[in-house]
Design an enzyme around this catalytic site. Structure first.
Site, short mmCIF file in Angstrom:
data_model
loop_
_atom_site.label_atom_id
_atom_site.label_comp_id
_atom_site.label_asym_id
_atom_site.label_seq_id
_atom_site.Cartn_x
_atom_site.Cartn_y
_atom_site.Cartn_z
N ASP A 160 0.83 -1.20 0.00
CA ASP A 160 0.00 0.00 0.00
C ASP A 160 0.87 1.27 0.00
OD1 ASP A 160 -2.51 1.21 0.01
OD2 ASP A 160 -3.27 -0.23 1.47
N ASP A 217 -10.65 2.65 -3.09
CA ASP A 217 -11.23 1.41 -2.55
C ASP A 217 -12.65 1.17 -3.01
OD1 ASP A 217 -8.85 1.31 -1.25
OD2 ASP A 217 -9.69 1.26 0.78
C1 GLA Z 1 -6.02 0.95 1.53
C2 GLA Z 1 -6.22 -0.13 0.47
C3 GLA Z 1 -7.28 -1.11 0.94
C4 GLA Z 1 -6.87 -1.74 2.26
C5 GLA Z 1 -6.59 -0.66 3.29
C6 GLA Z 1 -5.96 -1.21 4.55
O1 GLA Z 1 -7.13 1.75 1.66
O2 GLA Z 1 -6.58 0.45 -0.75
O3 GLA Z 1 -7.51 -2.10 -0.05
O4 GLA Z 1 -5.74 -2.55 2.06
O5 GLA Z 1 -5.71 0.33 2.78
O6 GLA Z 1 -5.78 -0.22 5.52
#
Ligand code: GLA
Length: 542
Positions: A160, A217
């Site tokens: 990430d 997301d």
């Molecule tokens: C980001 C990613 C998600 C998830 C969260 C975890 O938002 O895009 O898919 O992994 O972090 O905190």
């Protein structure tokens, strides 16, 4: 009618790397399939929960359908000690992660883990998870890679970019390159790397990762699914050879309507996204489970060629996507008639647009049933938010003639919004597919490229290039140049006409194509090029 048999896709298609089988047939690593903890549990995960989900992957039959990864997302972090050693969360994972990865492996599954390119995790920033502070990879790339892959035995990692982007403002390409170098230097296993920058990060990503996120997301609603599909529509040229645009974890089994779940799954399959289930597998609704186990859709996603479908036509508010299956330039193609709108969309697609002709067999992959064969037009009414996913088998494969901007490989494209005038596919009212490529040129590497321009026999072709007329602004109009390279041979066009907004104009040249695949590149080393809508190739009758 030849039905797609779910011949064990995994055994049939899995290979170590890209292998050329014949000129037209390739076998590549297919998109990963599995489960991930984030969508349902966020950081609230623990030892027992992960084991139960792994068990459910087997008991639901998902393992037998090809799902193999159990991925632990954010939430397992504990702290980093004075020697830099990373520890797991004392209450959630008191026994560490080695036991869990061993357990997952004992079920015949693969284990995935998660980390952060910077120092602080997304969970520490967005989910108030204090244990996420100082546990990212920043400064600990080798040590953590050794722990994750050698000591704990994980097979996959999602990396990430929260702390890295928001706090450290690191450069994506440099940062991910040093992390992946570290991973490769500590382990010679084929670790599956996912880069999570919530936007297409740039063409460099393909050398580093098996898949990369292209959007923010996902959430369990139609607007989110529709948004992600729209983000991925013009990215087909960036996927390939076993590397994929990741549309994010699936929200199937989390409350959307059956029709929306079908569109969600069908589009993730035809766009060759990784398929990571995000619901609680111990209580998954039966209809969602049967959709996720649909053999014919899975075969579409896991097809040996590993291609992402691209847009070939618009029908009102609807989009027509297509990709080859089983063999490149063969007679079998997959088609999606996708209707993101709130009204019924009536599709009528000439077979020639799909490069097929003759009596063409049609199979509906969502419903796993044959439709009537067609000879000229593929006609279907598709419900709002719906999709028809079809497998066609024609009698003949036609030579393509239209190459849309929508399908171009844009060498310097990224979706990071850091550059002012970056090359981009953007909407234009008068364009044939609705889109043009804008901001081509200005430097050598800033080009658009069509990498698979196909000629049956080779020879001379008339090439008509459709461009957007330039508004007269000072002397800019005279500066525009278009350098067209056909397999490296360059023709330079200048003196483009001005015209009304919303129209397209054209220029013609003659080009020599080789038999088979050709590469056509458009750019300009010194000044901007006009925006391009498409080009059309017609063999010259000598
Ligand atoms: C980001 C990613 C998600 C998830 C969260 C975890 O938002 O895009 O898919 O992994 O972090 O905190």
């Amino acid at each position: 009618m030849k039905i797609i048999k779910s011949k064990h896709l995994i055994t049939a298609c899995f290979a170590v790397s890209t292998l050329s089988v014949s000129a037209h047939k390739k076998i590549v690593e297919t998109p990963i399939m599995g489960w991930s903890s984030w969508n349902t549990y966020r950081v609230n995960i623990n030892d027992e929960l992960i084991r139960k989900q792994a068990d459910a992957m087997v008991s639901t039959g998902l393992k037998n359908s090809g799902y193999s990864y159990v991925n632990i997302d954010d939430g397992f972090f504990g702290w980093r000690d004075e020697n830099g050693l990373l520890h797991t969360h004392p209450e959630r994972f008191p026994n560490g992660l080695k036991d869990i990865s061993d357990y997952i492996h004992s079920l015949g599954l693969k284990a995935g883990i998660y980390s952060e390119a910077g120092a602080n995790t997304c969970g520490s920033l967005w989910d108030a998870d204090k244990n996420g502070i100082g546990v990212g990879l920043y400064g600990f790339e080798h040590q953590d890679a050794d722990l994750f892959f050698n000591k704990w035995g994980f097979d996959f990692i999602k990396i990430d970019y929260c702390g890295a982007g928001q706090q450290l403002e690191l450069d994506e390409k440099e940062r991910y390159t040093s992390i992946v170098k570290a991973i490769r230097s500590v382990s010679n296993r084929n670790i599956s790397v996912n880069i999570c920058r919530w936007a297409y990060p740039g063409t460099w990503v393909r050398d580093l990762a098996r898949s990369w996120r292209i959007s923010s997301d996902i959430s369990a609603n139609w607007n989110s699914v529709k948004h992600i599909i729209s983000k991925n529509m013009y990215l087909s040229a960036f996927a390939g050879d076993g590397h994929y645009n990741d549309m994010d974890m699936l929200e199937i089994g989390r409350g959307m309507s059956r029709a929306e779940e079908e569109t969600h799954f069908g589009m993730w399959c035809i766009m060759s996204s990784p398929l990571l289930i995000g619901c609680d597998l111990t209580s998954i609704p039966e209809s969602s489970l049967s959709l996720l186990k649909n053999k014919e859709l899975i075969a579409l996603n896991q097809d040996c060629l590993g291609l992402q479908a691209y847009i070939v036509a618009r029908c009102g508010e609807g989009y027509v996507f297509v990709k080859d299956l089983e063999e490149k330039r063969g007679k079998i193609r997959a088609v999606a008639l996708y209707n993101p709108s709130d009204e019924v969309c009536s599709f009528s697609v000439p077979l020639s647009v799909l490069e097929l002709s003759g009596k063409t067999k049609v199979r509906d992959l969502i419903n796993m049933k044959d439709e009537n064969s067609v000879k000229d037009n593929l006609k279907f009414d598709v419900q709002p938010h719906g999709v028809k996913i079809l497998k066609l088998e024609g009698e003949n494969r036609l030579e393509p003639s239209v190459y849309e901007a929508e399908r171009a490989y844009l060498n310097m494209y990224d979706d990071l919004a850091k550059r002012k005038r970056g090359i981009v596919a953007m909407p234009y009212h008068g364009a044939s597919g609705g889109m043009i490529v804008s901001n081509i040129g200005g430097q050598k590497d800033n080009y658009a490229e069509w990498r698979e321009v196909y000629s049956e026999n080779g020879g001379k072709y008339k090439m008509t290039v459709y461009y957007v007329p330039i508004e007269e602004k000072g002397r800019e109009i005279n500066d525009r140049r278009l350098e067209i390279s056909v397999n490296g041979n360059m023709v330079i066009l200048s003196d483009f006409e001005s015209g009304n907004t919303g129209t397209v104009l054209s220029r013609e040249i003659t080009v020599d194509l080789m038999k088979g695949y050709n590469v056509i590149r458009m750019g300009s080393r010194y000044t901007w090029s006009p925006d391009i809508d498409r080009f059309v190739l017609e063999p010259c009758n000598e």
